[in-house]
Design a protein around this motif. Structure first.
Motif, PDB file in Angstrom:
ATOM      1  N   GLU A  82       0.849  -1.179   0.000  1.00 53.18           N
ATOM      2  CA  GLU A  82       0.000   0.000   0.000  1.00 53.18           C
ATOM      3  C   GLU A  82       0.888   1.233   0.000  1.00 53.18           C
ATOM      4  O   GLU A  82       1.841   1.314   0.762  1.00 53.18           O
ATOM      5  N   LYS A  83       0.591   2.180  -0.845  1.00 54.17           N
ATOM      6  CA  LYS A  83       1.420   3.369  -0.978  1.00 54.17           C
ATOM      7  C   LYS A  83       0.812   4.527  -0.184  1.00 54.17           C
ATOM      8  O   LYS A  83      -0.405   4.684  -0.104  1.00 54.17           O
ATOM      9  N   THR A  84       1.680   5.331   0.400  1.00 56.57           N
ATOM     10  CA  THR A  84       1.242   6.491   1.176  1.00 56.57           C
ATOM     11  C   THR A  84       1.807   7.765   0.565  1.00 56.57           C
ATOM     12  O   THR A  84       3.001   7.835   0.264  1.00 56.57           O
ATOM     13  N   ARG A  85       0.949   8.720   0.368  1.00 57.18           N
ATOM     14  CA  ARG A  85       1.404  10.017  -0.135  1.00 57.18           C
ATOM     15  C   ARG A  85       1.743  10.879   1.079  1.00 57.18           C
ATOM     16  O   ARG A  85       0.876  11.489   1.697  1.00 57.18           O
ATOM     17  N   TRP A  86       3.024  10.902   1.433  1.00 59.98           N
ATOM     18  CA  TRP A  86       3.458  11.595   2.639  1.00 59.98           C
ATOM     19  C   TRP A  86       3.318  13.101   2.499  1.00 59.98           C
ATOM     20  O   TRP A  86       3.505  13.661   1.418  1.00 59.98           O
ATOM     21  N   ARG A  87       2.987  13.737   3.597  1.00 61.93           N
ATOM     22  CA  ARG A  87       2.839  15.191   3.617  1.00 61.93           C
ATOM     23  C   ARG A  87       4.191  15.888   3.574  1.00 61.93           C
ATOM     24  O   ARG A  87       4.335  16.972   3.003  1.00 61.93           O
ATOM     25  N   SER A  88       5.198  15.279   4.193  1.00 60.45           N
ATOM     26  CA  SER A  88       6.535  15.866   4.248  1.00 60.45           C
ATOM     27  C   SER A  88       7.537  14.765   4.559  1.00 60.45           C
ATOM     28  O   SER A  88       7.168  13.656   4.950  1.00 60.45           O
ATOM     29  N   PHE A  89       8.799  15.072   4.391  1.00 54.00           N
ATOM     30  CA  PHE A  89       9.842  14.155   4.835  1.00 54.00           C
ATOM     31  C   PHE A  89      11.107  14.956   5.132  1.00 54.00           C
ATOM     32  O   PHE A  89      11.325  16.048   4.606  1.00 54.00           O
ATOM     33  N   GLU A  90      11.902  14.394   6.019  1.00 56.23           N
ATOM     34  CA  GLU A  90      13.167  15.034   6.397  1.00 56.23           C
ATOM     35  C   GLU A  90      14.184  13.951   6.705  1.00 56.23           C
ATOM     36  O   GLU A  90      13.887  12.998   7.430  1.00 56.23           O
ATOM     37  N   ILE A  91      15.376  14.061   6.145  1.00 52.54           N
ATOM     38  CA  ILE A  91      16.457  13.121   6.444  1.00 52.54           C
ATOM     39  C   ILE A  91      17.082  13.525   7.776  1.00 52.54           C
ATOM     40  O   ILE A  91      17.547  14.648   7.939  1.00 52.54           O
ATOM     41  N   ILE A  92      17.071  12.593   8.742  1.00 53.39           N
ATOM     42  CA  ILE A  92      17.589  12.873  10.075  1.00 53.39           C
ATOM     43  C   ILE A  92      19.043  12.447  10.216  1.00 53.39           C
ATOM     44  O   ILE A  92      19.870  13.165  10.770  1.00 53.39           O
ATOM     45  N   LYS A  93      19.370  11.272   9.693  1.00 55.31           N
ATOM     46  CA  LYS A  93      20.729  10.750   9.867  1.00 55.31           C
ATOM     47  C   LYS A  93      21.025   9.706   8.806  1.00 55.31           C
ATOM     48  O   LYS A  93      20.138   8.968   8.373  1.00 55.31           O
ATOM     49  N   THR A  94      22.273   9.636   8.393  1.00 59.36           N
ATOM     50  CA  THR A  94      22.729   8.624   7.447  1.00 59.36           C
ATOM     51  C   THR A  94      23.967   7.943   8.013  1.00 59.36           C
ATOM     52  O   THR A  94      24.888   8.606   8.495  1.00 59.36           O
ATOM     53  N   SER A  95      23.984   6.623   7.992  1.00 59.30           N
ATOM     54  CA  SER A  95      25.171   5.865   8.409  1.00 59.30           C
ATOM     55  C   SER A  95      25.405   4.742   7.400  1.00 59.30           C
ATOM     56  O   SER A  95      24.502   4.378   6.637  1.00 59.30           O
ATOM     57  N   PHE A  96      26.612   4.194   7.393  1.00 56.58           N
ATOM     58  CA  PHE A  96      26.988   3.219   6.365  1.00 56.58           C
ATOM     59  C   PHE A  96      27.521   1.932   6.969  1.00 56.58           C
ATOM     60  O   PHE A  96      28.064   1.913   8.079  1.00 56.58           O
ATOM     61  N   GLU A  97      27.322   0.831   6.199  1.00 62.01           N
ATOM     62  CA  GLU A  97      27.783  -0.495   6.590  1.00 62.01           C
ATOM     63  C   GLU A  97      28.369  -1.180   5.358  1.00 62.01           C
ATOM     64  O   GLU A  97      28.295  -0.656   4.241  1.00 62.01           O
ATOM     65  N   ASP A  98      28.917  -2.386   5.577  1.00 64.52           N
ATOM     66  CA  ASP A  98      29.403  -3.231   4.470  1.00 64.52           C
ATOM     67  C   ASP A  98      30.349  -2.484   3.541  1.00 64.52           C
ATOM     68  O   ASP A  98      30.186  -2.502   2.312  1.00 64.52           O
ATOM     69  N   GLY A 158      -2.090 -12.391   5.281  1.00 62.55           N
ATOM     70  CA  GLY A 158      -2.067 -12.180   3.847  1.00 62.55           C
ATOM     71  C   GLY A 158      -1.810 -10.750   3.445  1.00 62.55           C
ATOM     72  O   GLY A 158      -2.012 -10.367   2.310  1.00 62.55           O
ATOM     73  N   ASP A 159      -1.386  -9.932   4.367  1.00 62.07           N
ATOM     74  CA  ASP A 159      -1.185  -8.511   4.088  1.00 62.07           C
ATOM     75  C   ASP A 159       0.260  -8.152   4.327  1.00 62.07           C
ATOM     76  O   ASP A 159       0.698  -7.954   5.431  1.00 62.07           O
ATOM     77  N   GLY A 160       1.036  -8.038   3.257  1.00 65.00           N
ATOM     78  CA  GLY A 160       2.437  -7.683   3.403  1.00 65.00           C
ATOM     79  C   GLY A 160       2.705  -6.267   3.005  1.00 65.00           C
ATOM     80  O   GLY A 160       3.790  -5.925   2.575  1.00 65.00           O
ATOM     81  N   ARG A 161       1.693  -5.430   3.107  1.00 64.19           N
ATOM     82  CA  ARG A 161       1.825  -4.073   2.635  1.00 64.19           C
ATOM     83  C   ARG A 161       2.556  -3.198   3.630  1.00 64.19           C
ATOM     84  O   ARG A 161       2.511  -3.415   4.817  1.00 64.19           O
ATOM     85  N   GLY A 162       3.168  -2.162   3.107  1.00 64.87           N
ATOM     86  CA  GLY A 162       3.845  -1.219   4.003  1.00 64.87           C
ATOM     87  C   GLY A 162       3.692   0.190   3.524  1.00 64.87           C
ATOM     88  O   GLY A 162       4.049   0.528   2.415  1.00 64.87           O
ATOM     89  N   GLY A 163       3.159   1.036   4.344  1.00 59.73           N
ATOM     90  CA  GLY A 163       2.845   2.390   3.931  1.00 59.73           C
ATOM     91  C   GLY A 163       4.042   3.202   3.506  1.00 59.73           C
ATOM     92  O   GLY A 163       3.911   4.096   2.703  1.00 59.73           O
ATOM     93  N   ALA A 164       5.223   2.941   4.056  1.00 62.30           N
ATOM     94  CA  ALA A 164       6.386   3.718   3.666  1.00 62.30           C
ATOM     95  C   ALA A 164       6.993   3.185   2.390  1.00 62.30           C
ATOM     96  O   ALA A 164       7.885   3.784   1.817  1.00 62.30           O
ATOM     97  N   GLY A 165       6.510   2.042   1.921  1.00 62.54           N
ATOM     98  CA  GLY A 165       7.092   1.426   0.752  1.00 62.54           C
ATOM     99  C   GLY A 165       8.511   1.016   1.039  1.00 62.54           C
ATOM    100  O   GLY A 165       9.380   1.073   0.181  1.00 62.54           O
ATOM    101  N   GLY A 166       8.807   0.574   2.254  1.00 67.96           N
ATOM    102  CA  GLY A 166      10.173   0.311   2.666  1.00 67.96           C
ATOM    103  C   GLY A 166      10.470  -1.136   2.868  1.00 67.96           C
ATOM    104  O   GLY A 166       9.764  -2.023   2.421  1.00 67.96           O
ATOM    105  N   GLY A 167      11.572  -1.423   3.582  1.00 66.72           N
ATOM    106  CA  GLY A 167      12.042  -2.772   3.772  1.00 66.72           C
ATOM    107  C   GLY A 167      11.096  -3.606   4.600  1.00 66.72           C
ATOM    108  O   GLY A 167      11.225  -4.811   4.657  1.00 66.72           O
ATOM    109  N   SER A 168      10.164  -3.024   5.274  1.00 66.41           N
ATOM    110  CA  SER A 168       9.164  -3.745   6.054  1.00 66.41           C
ATOM    111  C   SER A 168       8.015  -2.792   6.278  1.00 66.41           C
ATOM    112  O   SER A 168       8.175  -1.585   6.180  1.00 66.41           O
ATOM    113  N   PRO A 169       6.806  -3.302   6.563  1.00 69.68           N
ATOM    114  CA  PRO A 169       5.653  -2.415   6.594  1.00 69.68           C
ATOM    115  C   PRO A 169       5.756  -1.348   7.665  1.00 69.68           C
ATOM    116  O   PRO A 169       6.288  -1.580   8.731  1.00 69.68           O
TER     117      PRO A 169
END
Length: 286
Positions: A69-85, A148-159
């Motif tokens: 399920e897709k969500t039309r977000w009102r806003s978004f802000e990047i808080i932090k970025t970190s790296f692995e591998d 039976g519902d694997g939907r995720g509103g953020a469209g991300g790695g998990s619902p």
């Protein structure tokens, strides 16, 4: 329109911070490229351009993305970025804004969300893990999709948390130390109920009940800040020593719409107690 920050346990969602970050700094241009793709993806989501956003999802997760399920977000802000591998994987914490409908009206809310990105073919793509697609750790604990519902509103790695789950969590966020108190029906008495706000946002409270002569019900603080408590005080000065019927109070919480019932019982006067059979008298004492 009220504004509500849903930041329960946000520190537990953030990748490690501190001295270790000094050794996790990405080479020149890497973080900028990752942030640019994250911005592009969530901008598409804000604009409702979900097909365009699909092009930024890693190939292995596109079927899962299609079913979400897709969500039309009102806003978004990047808080932090970190790296692995060895800088092949990025964890990006974003704050996603939406609007929920509550019994008290529209409520603006911000969701913290940890997204995972992979470097594939020289470009960053949004990683969706099919194995974890039915549950994820959220600010409210582990949330699971329905059967039976694997939907995720953020469209991300998990619902992501649905509006219904958020409201259910908000309605459990305020607690009373007890939901039953005892006052005297024949002499002056008082009782207290502690109310604890476990939410990270301010609440407002109102107590309603049928009128009862001689009864005073007062909240020490009708507006209660995040992670704090107050007292509901009941003082009763009976107009006469006769037995009294029980009384129901309701504490109404805004903006979540939560209600907390409190039953007020009144002890029986000794003159009446003497006329009650012993078996029933024991029940009264219990």
């Amino acid at each position: 329109m009220r504004y509500w920050f849903l930041l329960f346990g946000l520190s537990g969602l953030l990748p490690g911070q501190g001295a270790g970050d000094l050794f996790n700094r990405a080479p020149a241009g890497v973080e900028e490229a990752a942030r640019a793709r994250v911005t592009q993806y969530f901008t598409f989501q804000m604009e409702g351009k979900f097909r365009q956003a699909e092009a930024l999802v890693c190939e292995a997760g596109r079927d899962a993305y299609y079913d979400m399920e897709k969500t039309r977000w009102r806003s978004f802000e990047i808080i932090k970025t970190s790296f692995e591998d060895d800088f092949q994987t990025a964890k990006v914490v974003v704050l996603l804004g939406t609007t929920m409908n509550t019994p008290q009206g529209a409520l603006d809310a911000n969701y913290p969300y940890v997204s995972t990105w992979k470097l594939e073919g020289g470009n960053w793509c949004f990683f969706i893990d099919p194995v974890r697609a039915l549950s994820r750790e959220t600010p409210f604990g582990t949330m699971n999709a329905g059967p039976g519902d694997g939907r995720g509103g953020a469209g991300g790695g998990s619902p992501f948390v649905s509006q219904e789950q958020v409201l259910a969590s908000l309605k459990k966020g305020v607690r009373a130390s007890t939901q039953e108190v005892l006052l005297s029906s024949y002499e002056k008495s008082s009782a207290q109920v502690e109310i604890v706000n476990n939410l990270n946002g301010q609440i407002e409270m109102q107590v309603t009940h049928a009128p009862r002569k001689g009864l005073s019900v007062k909240l020490e603080r009708p507006a209660l800040g995040p992670n704090s408590s107050t007292m509901l005080r009941l003082d009763y000065e009976p107009p006469d020593p006769s037995a009294k019927d029980e009384l129901d109070l309701v504490i109404r919480i805004s903006p979540s719409g939560q209600t907390i019932p409190v039953k007020v019982n009144f002890s029986v006067p000794p003159s009446v107690m003497e006329k009650i059979p012993e078996a029933l008298r024991k029940q009264q004492k219990q």
